[in-house]
Structures are given as structure tokens and as C-alpha cells.
Design an enzyme around this catalytic site. Structure first.
Site, mmCIF file in Angstrom:
data_model
loop_
_atom_site.group_PDB
_atom_site.id
_atom_site.type_symbol
_atom_site.label_atom_id
_atom_site.label_comp_id
_atom_site.label_asym_id
_atom_site.label_seq_id
_atom_site.Cartn_x
_atom_site.Cartn_y
_atom_site.Cartn_z
ATOM 1 N N ASP A 184 1.904 4.113 2.658
ATOM 2 C CA ASP A 184 0.829 4.951 2.092
ATOM 3 C C ASP A 184 1.383 6.107 1.236
ATOM 4 O OD1 ASP A 184 -1.797 5.585 1.554
ATOM 5 O OD2 ASP A 184 -2.287 6.322 3.547
ATOM 6 N N ASP A 185 1.728 7.224 1.863
ATOM 7 C CA ASP A 185 2.272 8.386 1.141
ATOM 8 C C ASP A 185 3.513 8.859 1.899
ATOM 9 O OD1 ASP A 185 0.004 8.961 -0.872
ATOM 10 O OD2 ASP A 185 -1.048 8.825 1.051
ATOM 11 N N HIS A 192 0.856 -1.199 0.000
ATOM 12 C CA HIS A 192 0.000 0.000 0.000
ATOM 13 C C HIS A 192 0.885 1.241 0.000
ATOM 14 C CE1 HIS A 192 -3.740 2.160 1.946
ATOM 15 N NE2 HIS A 192 -3.026 2.986 1.198
ATOM 16 N N GLU A 247 -10.821 3.784 6.276
ATOM 17 C CA GLU A 247 -9.699 4.626 6.728
ATOM 18 C C GLU A 247 -10.305 5.683 7.658
ATOM 19 O OE1 GLU A 247 -7.845 6.908 3.593
ATOM 20 O OE2 GLU A 247 -6.122 7.482 4.827
ATOM 21 N N HIS A 283 1.209 4.920 -2.541
ATOM 22 C CA HIS A 283 0.775 5.695 -3.714
ATOM 23 C C HIS A 283 2.018 6.323 -4.329
ATOM 24 C CE1 HIS A 283 -3.511 5.513 -2.418
ATOM 25 N NE2 HIS A 283 -2.936 5.396 -1.233
HETATM 26 N N1 ADE Z 1 -4.616 8.758 -1.937
HETATM 27 C C1 ADE Z 1 -3.375 8.891 -1.477
HETATM 28 N N2 ADE Z 1 -3.320 8.617 -0.173
HETATM 29 C C2 ADE Z 1 -4.578 8.290 0.217
HETATM 30 C C3 ADE Z 1 -5.157 7.903 1.428
HETATM 31 N N3 ADE Z 1 -4.457 7.791 2.554
HETATM 32 N N4 ADE Z 1 -6.479 7.664 1.450
HETATM 33 C C4 ADE Z 1 -7.196 7.788 0.342
HETATM 34 N N5 ADE Z 1 -6.705 8.147 -0.822
HETATM 35 C C5 ADE Z 1 -5.391 8.391 -0.901
HETATM 36 ZN ZN ZN Z 2 -3.668 4.828 0.595
#
Ligand code: ADE
Ligand code: ZN
Length: 330
Positions: A275-276, A14, A197, A16
Site C-alpha cells: 500500500d504505502d 497494490h 477498506e 501507491h
Molecule cells: N491513497 C494512498 N493510500 C491509500 C489508502 N490506503 N486508501 C485510499 N487511498 C489511498
Molecule cells: Zn491503497
């Protein structure tokens, strides 16, 4: 423990790609492409990364993605992340990308895919890690837009293992995308979706029952519904948990308040992910360290996160055996 985590083989399910855009690269690409950024320097970008919820993050995140224009930009983005994976002993990663974020700005789909594909090929050859790519639909856009995106993507299908769903969760339940995911299933792709989330347990039920997801991205809100937890436990549906992201987006106020221990006690199949990472203050090792420290996790539990990720990675049998071998040798 830090050294154990650094050397532990890890599998990320997971992340992005647009969320791996480090401020320094954002500035470099803005300059290269003649784009104005609303920040004077890299430090003020970092200072702006204070979020009150998912939407406040997404606003900045989509703004940052504007610097991505050319195939080379997507290459540089992906390559930087994959180099980081190699540095952190991430041996396999499955990366999300959001084509609509780019096609809506007039960037052709193939520009995005070609840049990412070239970086993946170089990483597999030069860094020895394996990668998968998952195309995500933006859930705050219409289902028609998702269908159009899917049609555009089909000629490039050898580049993806799966299709996912992300962006602003509240008010955009999975059922909004039931028809397009039926098309996705018919075409034989793996399916995942962000659910639970920020959104309610009902969204997780919908992702499972109406979209047919094989993994739930985040899923931490499941603990609000005992029946759902029992379902996820029995089915051993993987949750791709992103601890630092959840704290940054105020799902939990502090890492010590994260419900990871409850998820583990409930017997759920948990994986740890970033995630990011450029926005949330850490890649895989930082996420592992944060939970290991907050909850005094032992080595077997940390190894278990990698094992769970290998169990559920979208790889062929041979690569899965290789990944288990890497873990067992560590
Ligand atoms: N796009 C990028 N990060 C995200 C996240 N944490 N939740 C939903 N969409 C996303
Ligand atoms: Zn995500």
C-alpha cells in the site's frame, strides 16, 4: 520462515508510488526544490506517522507529496521503490499513481508520467523486474475532475495498464464515478478500485457491479456481508489485501485481529501488498512476515499469495508464464 519469505518471488498489485516516499528522500527533495517541511528532521517525520484513520493519514500523505516537483523527482521516487523491489525479490509490481495530487498543484501531467516511465525502463533493463502503472482518480474530487484527468491521460495511454480509484473512501461511493469508468471500459483499460477498506460492503458491491472492477483493492470489509463473500468466492475476484496498512489506519487494532484468516477460510482469492510502505512501516517482505507470524501460515499459503497475484496480474501470457516459472523454481 524469514529466509523463505525473503527469497520467495513476490508480485505486488497494490502500492501507491507517492506512498513509497521515504522521509530521507522527502527531505532531500524538499531541499532540492526549496520547499519548507513542517518537520525539523527525518526522525520527527517518522514520529508524526501515527494515524487514527484513513483521513488522518491522507492529510500527511498529500502534504508529503508537495516535495515532488520535477521529472527527476518522480524518477528518483520510482527508482528508489523499484530498487527496493529488486532487493526484496519482488519480480513484478503494478504501481498506482494519483495524477490529480500533482496537477492540482500545477505540475504538468507529462512531468509525472515521464519521470515514472524513465525509472520503469531503467528498472526493467537493469533490475530484471517487470512493472505496470495504474492511474487512480481521487474519489474525494468530482467526477468531472476524473473525466478531465482521463482526457489528459489518453495521449499517454501506452504508459498505463489500468485505471483505479483511491483516496478518502467514506462518503465517496464508487457509483459517484460510474460515468467515467464507463469511458475507461470503452477505452479497454483494466479496472480496479479501492473499496471496503473503511467503507461498507455496499461499496464493494458497487465497485464490482457498477464499475466492473477486475480486482478489489483492500476489500476486507466484505466479511460484513455473507452474500458478498459468496459472490467474491464464486467469481474468484482478487482482493489486494494490505495487512500493515490496515493496522496503521486502525481498520484492525492489531495484526492478530486482522480478518485475513476469515478471508482465506472463505476461499477468497487473496494477495498481500504494501500500500504505502514508507508510511506504514514495511514493504512486501514485512507484510508477508507480519501475517506469517501472526497466523502461523505455512509455506504453501505464502506461495499461494504469489500465485494468486500472478493469476491476476495485468501482464501478457508470456510474462505470466515466466512469473509462474520463477515461483515454481523457488
Ligand atoms: N491513497 C494512498 N493510500 C491509500 C489508502 N490506503 N486508501 C485510499 N487511498 C489511498
Ligand atoms: Zn491503497
Amino acid at each position: 520462515m524469514e529466509q523463505f519469505i525473503d527469497t520467495l518471488p513476490k508480485v505486488e498489485l497494490h502500492v501507491h508510488l507517492e506512498g513509497t516516499l521515504e522521509p530521507a528522500l522527502m527531505f532531500r527533495l524538499a531541499e532540492r526544490n526549496g520547499i519548507d517541511l513542517p518537520y525539523p528532521d527525518v526522525d520527527s517525520v517518522r514520529a508524526a506517522y501515527e494515524f487514527k484513520d484513513l483521513q488522518s493519514f491522507l492529510n500527511l500523505y498529500y502534504n508529503g507529496a508537495r516535495v515532488l516537483q520535477t521529472e527527476q523527482d518522480f524518477y528518483d521516487l520510482t527508482w528508489a521503490y523499484l530498487r527496493r523491489c529488486a532487493d526484496e525479490n519482488v519480480v513484478h509490481t503494478e504501481m498506482f499513481f494519483d495524477p490529480q495530487t500533482h496537477t492540482e498543484r500545477g505540475i504538468p501531467f507529462e512531468t509525472v508520467v515521464r519521470g515514472i516511465a524513465r525509472a520503469r525502463a531503467d528498472a526493467e533493463a537493469q533490475l530484471g523486474l517487470s512493472t505496470g502503472l495504474i492511474l487512480c482518480f481521487l474519489r474525494d474530487l468530482s467526477e468531472e475532475s476524473a473525466i478531465e484527468t482521463f482526457r489528459t491521460a489518453l495521449p499517454w495511454r501506452e504508459h498505463f495498464v489500468g485505471i483505479g480509484l483511491d483516496s478518502a473512501e467514506t462518503g465517496h461511493p464508487p457509483e459517484k464515478f460510474e460515468r467515467v469508468f464507463a469511458m475507461v471500459r470503452d477505452e479497454g483499460f483494466h479496472i480496479v478500485a479501492h473499496a471496503g477498506e473503511e467503507g461498507p460492503p455496499e461499496y464493494i458491491w458497487q465497485a464490482v457491479r457498477r464499475l466492473g472492477v477486475e480486482r478489489v483493492d483492500h476489500g476486507v470489509q466484505c466479511t460484513g456481508d455473507a452474500e458478498l463473500v459468496e459472490h467474491l468466492r464464486r467469481a474468484q475476484t482478487p482482493l489486494t489485501v494490505c495487512p500493515l496498512a490496515n493496522v496503521k489506519l486502525k481498520v484492525f487494532d492489531r495484526i492478530e485481529e486482522h480478518n485475513l484468516p476469515r478471508l482465506l477460510e472463505a476461499g477468497l482469492k487473496v494477495t498481500i501488498n504494501s500500500d504505502d510502505p514508507a508510511y506504514f512501516g514495511g514493504y512486501m517482505n514485512a507484510n508477508f512476515r507480519a501475517v506469517a507470524q501472526a497466523f502461523d501460515l505455512d509455506r504453501d499459503t505464502l506461495r499461494g499469495f504469489t500465485r494468486n497475484a500472478i493469476d491476476t496480474a495485468f501482464v501478457d501470457d508470456q510474462r505470466r508464464r515466466e512469473l509462474y516459472a520463477l515461483l515454481d523454481a523457488a
